[in-house]
Design a protein around this motif. Structure first.
Motif, PDB file in Angstrom:
ATOM      1  N   VAL A 126      38.183  30.045  43.855  1.00  0.00           N
ATOM      2  CA  VAL A 126      37.373  31.249  43.661  1.00  0.00           C
ATOM      3  C   VAL A 126      38.069  32.178  42.679  1.00  0.00           C
ATOM      4  N   LEU A 127      37.331  32.577  41.650  1.00  0.00           N
ATOM      5  CA  LEU A 127      37.822  33.537  40.665  1.00  0.00           C
ATOM      6  C   LEU A 127      36.942  34.777  40.758  1.00  0.00           C
ATOM      7  N   ALA A 128      37.508  35.874  41.259  1.00  0.00           N
ATOM      8  CA  ALA A 128      36.740  37.113  41.363  1.00  0.00           C
ATOM      9  C   ALA A 128      36.462  37.657  39.973  1.00  0.00           C
ATOM     10  N   LEU A 129      35.214  38.031  39.738  1.00  0.00           N
ATOM     11  CA  LEU A 129      34.794  38.598  38.456  1.00  0.00           C
ATOM     12  C   LEU A 129      34.040  39.877  38.780  1.00  0.00           C
ATOM     13  N   SER A 130      34.688  41.023  38.588  1.00  0.00           N
ATOM     14  CA  SER A 130      34.139  42.264  39.122  1.00  0.00           C
ATOM     15  C   SER A 130      34.374  43.448  38.184  1.00  0.00           C
ATOM     16  N   THR A 131      33.652  44.532  38.456  1.00  0.00           N
ATOM     17  CA  THR A 131      33.912  45.803  37.764  1.00  0.00           C
ATOM     18  C   THR A 131      34.891  46.645  38.562  1.00  0.00           C
ATOM     19  N   ASN A 169      41.696  36.402  51.192  1.00  0.00           N
ATOM     20  CA  ASN A 169      40.600  35.552  51.673  1.00  0.00           C
ATOM     21  C   ASN A 169      40.479  34.246  50.906  1.00  0.00           C
ATOM     22  N   GLY A 170      41.447  33.975  50.035  1.00  0.00           N
ATOM     23  CA  GLY A 170      41.485  32.664  49.390  1.00  0.00           C
ATOM     24  C   GLY A 170      41.220  32.606  47.906  1.00  0.00           C
ATOM     25  N   ALA A 171      40.929  33.749  47.271  1.00  0.00           N
ATOM     26  CA  ALA A 171      40.683  33.730  45.828  1.00  0.00           C
ATOM     27  C   ALA A 171      41.965  33.372  45.081  1.00  0.00           C
ATOM     28  N   SER A 172      41.811  32.642  43.999  1.00  0.00           N
ATOM     29  CA  SER A 172      42.959  32.244  43.184  1.00  0.00           C
ATOM     30  C   SER A 172      43.129  33.125  41.954  1.00  0.00           C
ATOM     31  N   GLY A 173      42.173  34.017  41.731  1.00  0.00           N
ATOM     32  CA  GLY A 173      42.272  34.870  40.559  1.00  0.00           C
ATOM     33  C   GLY A 173      41.355  36.065  40.637  1.00  0.00           C
ATOM     34  N   TYR A 174      41.614  37.032  39.759  1.00  0.00           N
ATOM     35  CA  TYR A 174      40.818  38.259  39.732  1.00  0.00           C
ATOM     36  C   TYR A 174      40.811  38.782  38.308  1.00  0.00           C
ATOM     37  N   ILE A 175      39.627  38.856  37.706  1.00  0.00           N
ATOM     38  CA  ILE A 175      39.499  39.442  36.377  1.00  0.00           C
ATOM     39  C   ILE A 175      38.327  40.418  36.375  1.00  0.00           C
TER      40      ILE A 175
END
Length: 206
Positions: free
Chosen positions: A78-83, A96-102
């Motif tokens: 899971v790669l979080a893609l958010s504002t 919660n298990g995400a492997s990234g955040y951009i």
């Protein structure tokens, strides 16, 4: 070949990212969902290597959806893609298990790099997310911070205005108001307007 799936409730965002990735070598566009429920249903009988996951979804937080998908499909990254760049969201997604955040202001190169990193088993945090997490260490447990516009919209929500009325008053689009409203509710961890107003009163935000 890395198969990529996206869950985001804004079709224009989905189409924009799809157009960036559809002809990219080594990337296979697996599909998309506009809600958490649709995403969960898709993964009942399908799989993908990487999910680009928004946090603000209309029926469930991406934070909760992340945990659900990782429980269902442990090998899916899971790669979080958010504002949203609040440290609490970054920490919760990773927990919660995400492997990234951009962030959604990432360019194509950053997006591709993040996808390839998490698909390869690495963790990828964009520079903004790294900086936010670093700064948050100086204020552990701090309350969520609303932007000036979010504070304005919170006051108008408490005054009983609809999204349409707020967009007319603030001279912004209905979509912009809706986006801010979702951001406020996510930051304050509230599920409906009544809970939002109650929290705002109890915490001196109004």
């Amino acid at each position: 070949m890395i198969s990529v799936f996206i869950v985001d409730d804004h079709p224009v965002v989905v189409e924009g990212i799809r157009s960036l990735l559809i002809n990219e070598e080594g990337i296979y566009w697996a599909g998309h969902a506009l809600t958490a429920a649709a995403c969960s249903a898709w993964f009942n009988s399908n799989s993908a290597d990487v999910i680009l996951m928004d946090i603000n979804l209309p029926d469930k937080s991406g934070i909760d959806l992340c945990a659900e998908i990782k429980n269902k499909k442990p090998k899916t990254q899971v790669l979080a893609l958010s504002t949203l760049n609040q440290p609490s969201y970054i920490h919760k997604m990773i927990e919660n298990g995400a492997s990234g955040y951009i962030l959604k202001n990432a360019d194509k190169e950053e997006l591709l790099s993040a996808i390839k990193d998490v698909a390869g088993g690495k963790t990828h945090l964009c520079m903004e997310a790294l900086e936010v997490v670093k700064n948050s260490s100086n204020n552990p447990g701090g309350k969520p911070i609303l932007t000036r516009r979010e504070k304005e919209i919170l006051i108008l929500i408490a005054d009983g205005l609809t999204n349409t009325q707020m967009s007319e008053k603030l001279f912004v689009s209905h979509w912009t108001v809706d986006s801010h409203r979702k951001s406020i509710m996510t930051k304050l961890n509230t599920k409906n307007t009544a809970m939002l107003i109650k929290y705002a009163h109890e915490n001196g935000l109004l």
